[in-house]
Design a protein around this motif. Structure first.
Motif, PDB file in Angstrom:
ATOM      1  N   PRO A 245       0.822  -1.234   0.000  1.00  0.00           N
ATOM      2  CA  PRO A 245       0.000   0.000   0.000  1.00  0.00           C
ATOM      3  C   PRO A 245       0.842   1.265   0.000  1.00  0.00           C
ATOM      4  O   PRO A 245       0.440   2.267  -0.582  1.00  0.00           O
ATOM      5  CB  PRO A 245      -0.821  -0.134   1.289  1.00  0.00           C
ATOM      6  CG  PRO A 245      -0.067  -1.069   2.148  1.00  0.00           C
ATOM      7  CD  PRO A 245       0.620  -2.021   1.219  1.00  0.00           C
ATOM      8  N   LEU A 246       2.003   1.231   0.639  1.00  0.00           N
ATOM      9  CA  LEU A 246       2.845   2.426   0.634  1.00  0.00           C
ATOM     10  C   LEU A 246       3.319   2.743  -0.782  1.00  0.00           C
ATOM     11  O   LEU A 246       3.384   3.918  -1.186  1.00  0.00           O
ATOM     12  CB  LEU A 246       4.049   2.221   1.561  1.00  0.00           C
ATOM     13  CG  LEU A 246       3.760   2.317   3.057  1.00  0.00           C
ATOM     14  CD1 LEU A 246       5.005   1.976   3.857  1.00  0.00           C
ATOM     15  CD2 LEU A 246       3.264   3.713   3.433  1.00  0.00           C
ATOM     16  N   VAL A 249       0.298   4.273  -2.553  1.00  0.00           N
ATOM     17  CA  VAL A 249       0.048   5.636  -2.082  1.00  0.00           C
ATOM     18  C   VAL A 249       1.116   6.578  -2.622  1.00  0.00           C
ATOM     19  O   VAL A 249       0.817   7.698  -3.096  1.00  0.00           O
ATOM     20  CB  VAL A 249      -0.009   5.669  -0.546  1.00  0.00           C
ATOM     21  CG1 VAL A 249      -0.013   7.098  -0.038  1.00  0.00           C
ATOM     22  CG2 VAL A 249      -1.234   4.929  -0.044  1.00  0.00           C
ATOM     23  N   LYS A 250       2.375   6.158  -2.555  1.00  0.00           N
ATOM     24  CA  LYS A 250       3.452   6.999  -3.034  1.00  0.00           C
ATOM     25  C   LYS A 250       3.319   7.276  -4.537  1.00  0.00           C
ATOM     26  O   LYS A 250       3.485   8.411  -4.998  1.00  0.00           O
ATOM     27  CB  LYS A 250       4.791   6.329  -2.747  1.00  0.00           C
ATOM     28  CG  LYS A 250       6.000   7.120  -3.221  1.00  0.00           C
ATOM     29  CD  LYS A 250       7.280   6.370  -2.899  1.00  0.00           C
ATOM     30  CE  LYS A 250       8.492   7.152  -3.424  1.00  0.00           C
ATOM     31  NZ  LYS A 250       9.756   6.414  -3.165  1.00  0.00           N
ATOM     32  N   ALA A 253       0.351   9.573  -5.237  1.00  0.00           N
ATOM     33  CA  ALA A 253       0.636  10.916  -4.729  1.00  0.00           C
ATOM     34  C   ALA A 253       1.588  11.656  -5.668  1.00  0.00           C
ATOM     35  O   ALA A 253       1.422  12.859  -5.951  1.00  0.00           O
ATOM     36  CB  ALA A 253       1.232  10.825  -3.323  1.00  0.00           C
ATOM     37  N   ILE A 269      -5.872   5.792  -3.080  1.00  0.00           N
ATOM     38  CA  ILE A 269      -5.099   6.217  -1.909  1.00  0.00           C
ATOM     39  C   ILE A 269      -5.885   5.940  -0.628  1.00  0.00           C
ATOM     40  O   ILE A 269      -5.348   5.464   0.377  1.00  0.00           O
ATOM     41  CB  ILE A 269      -4.737   7.713  -2.026  1.00  0.00           C
ATOM     42  CG1 ILE A 269      -3.731   7.926  -3.163  1.00  0.00           C
ATOM     43  CG2 ILE A 269      -4.161   8.230  -0.714  1.00  0.00           C
ATOM     44  CD1 ILE A 269      -3.393   9.374  -3.407  1.00  0.00           C
ATOM     45  N   GLU A 272      -5.908   2.109   0.087  1.00  0.00           N
ATOM     46  CA  GLU A 272      -4.619   1.635   0.602  1.00  0.00           C
ATOM     47  C   GLU A 272      -4.342   2.175   1.995  1.00  0.00           C
ATOM     48  O   GLU A 272      -3.746   1.494   2.828  1.00  0.00           O
ATOM     49  CB  GLU A 272      -3.488   2.028  -0.363  1.00  0.00           C
ATOM     50  CG  GLU A 272      -3.592   1.418  -1.744  1.00  0.00           C
ATOM     51  CD  GLU A 272      -3.604  -0.091  -1.698  1.00  0.00           C
ATOM     52  OE1 GLU A 272      -2.928  -0.681  -0.826  1.00  0.00           O
ATOM     53  OE2 GLU A 272      -4.303  -0.711  -2.527  1.00  0.00           O
ATOM     54  N   ALA A 273      -4.775   3.403   2.268  1.00  0.00           N
ATOM     55  CA  ALA A 273      -4.599   3.958   3.615  1.00  0.00           C
ATOM     56  C   ALA A 273      -5.417   3.169   4.623  1.00  0.00           C
ATOM     57  O   ALA A 273      -4.983   2.936   5.769  1.00  0.00           O
ATOM     58  CB  ALA A 273      -4.999   5.433   3.632  1.00  0.00           C
TER      59      ALA A 273
END
Length: 452
Positions: A245-246, A249-250, A253, A269, A272-273
C-alpha cells in the motif's frame, strides 16, 4: 563452596562421618563388653590353673608365690598374683588391694571361689580369687590391659574413622566432578543461547535428572530457533504488506503532484490507507494482548442475540459476494461470560476470514451451540490437515497461501482472534467443516441462566 562438586563432597564426608561415628560408638560398646568378658574368662582359667598347681604339689605345702615360673608367666601378662591372709591383703599396689577388698576376695579363705568386677577410681579391675590347700590367693588385672584391651580398640576405630573420611572425600570428589561436568556443559550451552547462538546442543547423558535438564535445554534451543524463524517470517510478511500500500500511495501521490493523476487516484489512496490502518491496528492489538494491563470488561453475554445482531451485517455482505449466509441458533438464550465488544471483534474477524475465501454459491454459517460455543463455518477450500495445528500462529499460513487464495492483511487476524479468546478465559479450535471448508469454534465460560 557453592559448587555442586563441593556440596556433593561435603555431603559424602558428612554421611561418612556420621556413619563411621555411629558404627564406632556401637562397636566400641559391644567390643569393649566382649573384650572384658573374654579377659575375665582368661583370668578365671589362669586362677583355676594356679589353684590346681597348688593342690597338686606332692603333699608339700607352699605359698602361691612359690610356684616360680607359673607366677612369672602370669605376672608377665599384667596380672597381679596376691596371696590372701586373714589379717591383710598382701599387695604393694593400693588399687589392687582396694579391688580385692571391695570384691570380697577374702571369702576364698572360707573355701568360696570369688569372681568380681570392681571400679576403683575410674579403673575397672577384674578379680578372681580361689581357695587351695596351700592357702587362698587372688589374681587381679585391669580390663584396659587385657588381650583385647580398649587401647587397641581405640586405635583400630580411629584408623577406621580416618579410612572412612578418606574414602568419603575421594568418592565425593569423583561423584561431584562427574555430576557437575554435564551440568557445566549445560550451563555453558545456556550462556551461548543467551548470546544468540541457536545451533548449540548438549549431549543427553548422565543421571536421569541431569539428562532431563540437558534435554530441556535442547528443546528450549529448538523452540527459540523455531520462534525466531517465525518472527522473521512474520516481519518479512508484515514488511511486504506495508510496502504494497505504501508503494501505491506513493505512486498516486507523485502522479497528483505531477498533475497527471486522474479521478481514480483519491479512491485508491483511501483504500490503501485503510489497509495500512487495519494492519497497524491489528499489530497494536497484538502488542497490547501481551501486556498485563490489557483492558477487558467481562459481562454476561447472550451468544444468540450477539450472533443475530452480527448476522444482519454479514448477511448483507455475503449477498453482495454471492455467498449463501445461514444463521443456526437455539430457541433460547445461551449466556456466557465475555467482553461484548471483544467478542464481536472475534466474530467479525473469523467471519471476514471465512468470507474472503468462500466462493460464490458456497455457504457461510454462524452457529450457536447450547454448550456455550460459537461456530463460524464456510464452504471454501479449507486447510490442509497439518495447517490446523498452526493456524493461530501469526503469519504461519500467510506466505503459504499468498498467491493461491485471498489472504488477510499481514496474516495476523487469526492470531489476534486467538489472543482475544484466551484473554476472555475461553478457547478456540479449528478443524474441517461439514460444508467443505474450515470450522472455527469458540468456547467461552458458561454463565448460569437466571429464570425471570
Amino acid at each position: 563452596m557453592r559448587s555442586l562438586a563441593w556440596r556433593v563432597t561435603a555431603s559424602c564426608l558428612l554421611v561418612a562421618l556420621v556413619a563411621v561415628g555411629v558404627a564406632a560408638l556401637v562397636s566400641l560398646r559391644l567390643v569393649t563388653a566382649t573384650a572384658r568378658q573374654v579377659t575375665h574368662d582368661v583370668l578365671a582359667q589362669q586362677a583355676d590353673v594356679v589353684a590346681a598347681q597348688l593342690d597338686d604339689s606332692g603333699g608339700a605345702v607352699r605359698s602361691v608365690l612359690g610356684l616360680g615360673k607359673v607366677v612369672q608367666v602370669i605376672q608377665g601378662q599384667g596380672v597381679a598374683v596376691v596371696p590372701l591372709t586373714g589379717r591383710r591383703v598382701g599387695s604393694a599396689d593400693t588399687g589392687v588391694a582396694e579391688a580385692i577388698t571391695r570384691s570380697g576376695a577374702a571369702r576364698a579363705l572360707t573355701g568360696t571361689p570369688v569372681s568380681a568386677t570392681v571400679d576403683v577410681g575410674g579403673t575397672v579391675y577384674l578379680v578372681e580369687a580361689r581357695p587351695s590347700l596351700s592357702g587362698a590367693f587372688a589374681l587381679v588385672r585391669t580390663s584396659e590391659d587385657g588381650p583385647l584391651g580398649s587401647g587397641l580398640l581405640r586405635r583400630n576405630i580411629g584408623f577406621a574413622l580416618l579410612a572412612g573420611v578418606g574414602v568419603a572425600v575421594l568418592v565425593g570428589v569423583v561423584v561431584g566432578t562427574l555430576l557437575a561436568r554435564p551440568l557445566r556443559r549445560t550451563a555453558a550451552a545456556a550462556h551461548l543461547l543467551r548470546t544468540g547462538r541457536r545451533d548449540v546442543r548438549v549431549p543427553v547423558r548422565g543421571p536421569t535428572e541431569v539428562a532431563e535438564v540437558a534435554g530441556a535445554v535442547n528443546d528450549l534451543a529448538d523452540a527459540l530457533a523455531r520462534s525466531e524463524a517465525r518472527q522473521r517470517e512474520f516481519l518479512l510478511s508484515v514488511s511486504h504488506e506495508l510496502r504494497t500500500p505504501l508503494t501505491a500511495v506513493k505512486g498516486f501521490a507523485e502522479s497528483i503532484i505531477d498533475g497527471v493523476g486522474g479521478d481514480d487516484a483519491a479512491p485508491v489512496i483511501l483504500h490503501e490507507a485503510e489497509r495500512l490502518d487495519r494492519l497497524v491496528t491489528d499489530l497494536m492489538e497484538l502488542a497490547r494482548l501481551e501486556a498485563d494491563d490489557f483492558p477487558l470488561d467481562l459481562l454476561p453475554v447472550d451468544l444468540t442475540a450477539l450472533a443475530a445482531e452480527a448476522a444482519q451485517v454479514w448477511r448483507a455482505r455475503s449477498r453482495d459476494a454471492g455467498v449463501e449466509f445461514r444463521l443456526v441458533v437455539p430457541d433460547g438464550p445461551v449466556r456466557v461470560t465475555a467482553d461484548p465488544r471483544r467478542l464481536r471483534q472475534v466474530l467479525d474477524g473469523l467471519a471476514e476470514n471465512a468470507l474472503r475465501v468462500t466462493p460464490a454459491g458456497a455457504p457461510l454459517v454462524f452457529a450457536v451451540l447450547a454448550g456455550g460455543a460459537l461456530q463460524i463455518r464456510d464452504g471454501g477450500p479449507g486447510l490442509a490437515p497439518e495447517d490446523y495445528a498452526v493456524v493461530f500462529e501469526r503469519g504461519a499460513l500467510h506466505d503459504r497461501y499468498r498467491g493461491h487464495r485471498p489472504v488477510g492483511v499481514g496474516g495476523i487476524g487469526l492470531a489476534l482472534v486467538h489472543g482475544l479468546v484466551m484473554r476472555m478465559g475461553g478457547t478456540v479450535h479449528a478443524g474441517p467443516a461439514d460444508e467443505g471448508g474450515a470450522c472455527f469454534t469458540v468456547f467461552l465460560p458458561l454463565r448460569p441462566v437466571v429464570a425471570r
